[in-house]
Design a protein around this motif. Structure first.
Motif, PDB file in Angstrom:
ATOM      1  N   VAL A   1     -15.666 -22.615 -33.571  1.00 26.23           N
ATOM      2  CA  VAL A   1     -15.070 -22.471 -34.907  1.00 26.23           C
ATOM      3  C   VAL A   1     -13.617 -22.053 -34.736  1.00 26.23           C
ATOM      4  O   VAL A   1     -13.327 -20.953 -34.251  1.00 26.23           O
ATOM      5  CB  VAL A   1     -15.835 -21.444 -35.756  1.00 26.23           C
ATOM      6  CG1 VAL A   1     -15.233 -21.379 -37.159  1.00 26.23           C
ATOM      7  CG2 VAL A   1     -17.318 -21.798 -35.830  1.00 26.23           C
TER       8      VAL A   1
ATOM      9  N   LYS B   1     -15.179 -18.240 -33.141  1.00 22.47           N
ATOM     10  CA  LYS B   1     -16.332 -18.424 -32.261  1.00 22.47           C
ATOM     11  C   LYS B   1     -15.997 -19.495 -31.233  1.00 22.47           C
ATOM     12  O   LYS B   1     -15.709 -20.629 -31.635  1.00 22.47           O
ATOM     13  CB  LYS B   1     -17.561 -18.825 -33.069  1.00 22.47           C
ATOM     14  CG  LYS B   1     -18.822 -18.926 -32.194  1.00 22.47           C
ATOM     15  CD  LYS B   1     -20.035 -19.218 -33.031  1.00 22.47           C
ATOM     16  CE  LYS B   1     -21.271 -19.182 -32.149  1.00 22.47           C
ATOM     17  NZ  LYS B   1     -22.495 -19.443 -32.917  1.00 22.47           N
TER      18      LYS B   1
ATOM     19  N   ARG C   1     -19.941 -20.119 -38.172  1.00 22.46           N
ATOM     20  CA  ARG C   1     -19.924 -19.238 -36.998  1.00 22.46           C
ATOM     21  C   ARG C   1     -21.313 -18.713 -36.640  1.00 22.46           C
ATOM     22  O   ARG C   1     -21.504 -18.186 -35.543  1.00 22.46           O
ATOM     23  CB  ARG C   1     -18.941 -18.085 -37.202  1.00 22.46           C
ATOM     24  CG  ARG C   1     -19.395 -16.921 -38.019  1.00 22.46           C
ATOM     25  CD  ARG C   1     -18.301 -15.854 -38.059  1.00 22.46           C
ATOM     26  NE  ARG C   1     -18.753 -14.626 -38.687  1.00 22.46           N
ATOM     27  CZ  ARG C   1     -19.290 -13.602 -38.025  1.00 22.46           C
ATOM     28  NH1 ARG C   1     -19.449 -13.671 -36.721  1.00 22.46           N
ATOM     29  NH2 ARG C   1     -19.673 -12.526 -38.678  1.00 22.46           N
TER      30      ARG C   1
ATOM     31  N   ALA D   1     -16.658 -10.688 -38.230  1.00 20.87           N
ATOM     32  CA  ALA D   1     -16.753 -10.880 -36.781  1.00 20.87           C
ATOM     33  C   ALA D   1     -16.025  -9.761 -36.031  1.00 20.87           C
ATOM     34  O   ALA D   1     -16.495  -9.288 -34.987  1.00 20.87           O
ATOM     35  CB  ALA D   1     -16.179 -12.241 -36.395  1.00 20.87           C
TER      36      ALA D   1
END
Length: 642
Positions: free
Chosen positions: A454, A549, A447, A581
């Motif tokens: 991803v 991602k 990522r 994330a």
């Protein structure tokens, strides 16, 4: 079940005990060692054929060398069962690959005889050379031996190690265990080269005749062998030009010899031990030696599971209702379906056509599916080269093995923004193969790469749709799809192929007070946990992000505007992964919430069944239940069965 070793093997608790035996007794030791491996693996499981092929070599090495002072490096590691049994782990061998038992591979933490951890392949030459060079610097008279399978020799690292060994002037012995197999049959020019060496009847007969003739001369033994060596060196290039490869790298080449002739092995190793400098011994073995079914079908018997050692029946689970397929098989059948529609689709795998199920496409479309050998770096750059010419390549590599090609992913694919589809099999905790095979890091390391998509499916339908989406002409950029080892959740998995909007997740259900955000297959653990929680009046929302991602910011704005307690669930490292994330998004948009990240912790996770390891790491259904209860203020211990 108590499995007793043979009378000689039962007395061997270390190589020192082995050395007390006569050479004549070594034949019996080999028979007992081979039978003990068969007995234990048939009942307890594990890798099988590889260790049977090196029984004689294992005995000969520990008989001749002063281990552990002299250092052995086994490559690949699943040929080291005999080594483990001879070095004090005989009685613990039934715990092999079991939770809290001994590792299925050499492990430095487990024994001083395991000099280097080798779970994948092709590292032994570099490692043994490093040991030999260090011994020379320290003024020690240690010997270093690398035992490398011919399949592992195809990797670039092995050639790098040989290239340096030839000029390093260090005392290292490379033993090439040549059985024409890794897991699947070996491929490539190197395989053909080794076959030429081992089957050159003219060269081998002439060499043997010279040794026999010179041995009858009325001069000293050392003189005759020195003379034979010089003559042998001079005829190699004349009779068999191919035999110069190793010597071109300045490695003294010996062999090939029969790797199942214990007397020949002992004599040869005794001689080579006293020859200084870098050298290579080529032995020819049969993978699965001593168990006829394994000799005939070496791929199937690489790691067959539990079986009846008498009949050879491999035990399979029986079910009364249809069961979900393995994710790898969904990939294998779906890529054929896509390739029949899209003539630009190509399949590539580095030595794992069976493990990845690309074998189905290789059988049906042999001109469009390729096994490149144990060469992950080459697999990625080969895929990139094809992509420059308009091909849509599905490059299928195990998550842990992809680590070896990380530079190529960045430089050869991502920087050039080429549409290579990376299918990362074995994402997450893989189970009994342990630390070297866990796909713990791919979410984090993919990522952070620009241009890279991803993604991870929660079930078989999602995997099919992600594969369909990735091959569409408009999606002209790198695309990764990661999925776990083992079965999915959908017995009826052949669903219509549909495009998924890249970067869009899905809300599985609304809830109250707390939301669970999942990525990939662990979303099914969350579904199970929610059913348990709702029986006690706790009603979490559930969102399956599908993409880390690009991440679905619209969905996350909805989550953070409605919930101030959030649990993230992933089958990857919590350091830099999916949960990270989510935290980055929260910080970037100034949201305030309590976030609990569940996933693989920041430590090395050893081996066990996947369910045992999910539980240990705390992200199975029971772990999710506990985390949710803690966050909503109910610290109740609950056990949930999957």
């Amino acid at each position: 079940m108590n499995i007793a070793p043979g009378p000689l093997l039962s007395m061997i608790n270390s190589p020192a005990d082995l050395k007390q035996l006569s050479r004549e007794q070594l034949h019996q030791v080999c028979d007992e060692l081979r039978q003990y491996i068969i007995d234990v693996v048939s009942v307890h499981g594990g890798h099988f054929a590889a260790s049977l092929g090196v029984v004689e070599l294992s005995v000969a090495l520990h008989y001749i060398y002063n281990t552990p002072y002299d250092q052995l490096v086994w490559d690949v590691g699943h040929q080291a069962y005999g080594h483990k049994i001879l070095t004090g782990r005989r009685d613990a061998f039934p715990t092999n690959r079991k939770y809290n038992g001994i590792s299925g591979f050499p492990n430095r933490k487990e024994s001083e005889y395991d000099t280097f951890g080798v779970g994948h392949s092709s590292t032994s030459i570099s490692a043994a050379l490093g040991m030999a060079m260090a011994s020379k610097i320290k003024g020690e008279n240690r010997k270093a031996v690398a035992v490398i399978g011919d399949g592992a020799l195809t990797a670039g690292l092995a050639f790098e190690g040989m290239n340096h060994a030839g000029v390093a002037d260090s005392d290292v012995l490379i033993i090439l265990n040549d059985n024409c197999m890794s897991i699947d049959p070996n491929v490539g020019a190197l395989k053909e080269y080794l076959t030429d060496i081992s089957t050159s009847q003219t060269y081998n007969k002439f060499k043997d005749d010279i040794w026999k003739a010179l041995g009858k001369l009325p001069v000293g033994k050392n003189f005759t062998r020195e003379m034979a060596s010089k003559i042998e060196h001079s005829i190699k290039g004349f009779i068999n030009k191919n035999s110069n490869l190793f010597e071109a790298l300045k490695l003294r080449y010996f062999g090939p010899i029969d790797g199942h002739n214990i007397s020949k092995l002992v004599d040869t190793l005794h001689d080579l031990k006293n020859i200084p400098g870098p050298k290579l011994l080529h032995i020819v073995t049969v993978k699965g030696k001593g168990y006829s079914l394994a000799e005939k079908d070496q791929t199937r018997w690489h790691a067959p599971g539990l079986f009846d050692k008498i009949t050879g029946e491999i035990y399979k689970k029986s079910f009364e209702v249809p069961q979900p397929p393995k994710y790898q098989d969904v990939f294998g059948h779906t890529i054929i379906e896509l390739a029949e529609q899209n003539k630009s689709i190509i399949g590539v795998t580095p030595a794992m056509p069976s493990g990845s199920s690309l074998k189905f496409m290789m059988e049906k479309m042999p001109d469009r599916a390729f096994d490149v050998g144990i060469c992950e770096q080459h697999a990625v750059t080969l895929s990139a080269g094809m992509a420059t010419q308009g091909m849509r390549v599905f490059c299928n590599i195990y998550s842990s093995f992809m680590q070896r090609a990380y530079d190529q992913v960045i430089h050869d694919v991502a920087i050039q923004n080429l549409p290579v589809v990376f299918c990362l099999d074995r994402g997450g905790l893989v189970g009994e193969d342990g630390a070297t095979h866990h796909g713990a890091y791919d979410i984090a390391y993919f990522r952070c790469i620009p241009n890279m998509v991803v993604s991870s499916p929660m079930n078989e339908q999602e995997l099919r749709n992600l594969m369909y989406t990735a091959q569409l002409e408009k999606n002209d950029f790198p695309f990764s799809i990661r999925y776990p080892r083992g079965e999915g959740v959908m017995p009826e998995w052949r669903t219509p192929l549909e495009e998924i909007t890249i970067g869009k997740g899905r809300k599985i259900k609304d809830g109250k007070e707390i939301a669970i955000l999942s990525f990939g297959h662990p979303g099914n653990f969350a579904t199970t946990a929610i059913r348990e929680l709702r029986t006690d009046g706790i009603d979490p929302a559930h969102y399956d992000l599908r993409f880390v991602k690009p991440i679905d910011e619209d969905l996350l704005h909805e989550v953070f505007s409605k919930y101030n307690k959030i649990v993230t669930v992933e089958d990857g490292t919590v350091v830099g992964g999916f949960g990270s994330a989510i935290l980055e998004f929260m910080a970037a948009h100034n949201y305030k919430a309590d976030v609990k990240m569940l996933g693989i912790p920041d430590r090395i996770v050893e081996h066990g069944t996947p369910k045992e390891l999910y539980r240990e790491c705390g992200y199975d259904a029971a772990g999710i239940v506990a985390a949710v209860r803690e966050m909503v203020g109910e610290k109740v211990q609950v056990n949930v069965k999957l």
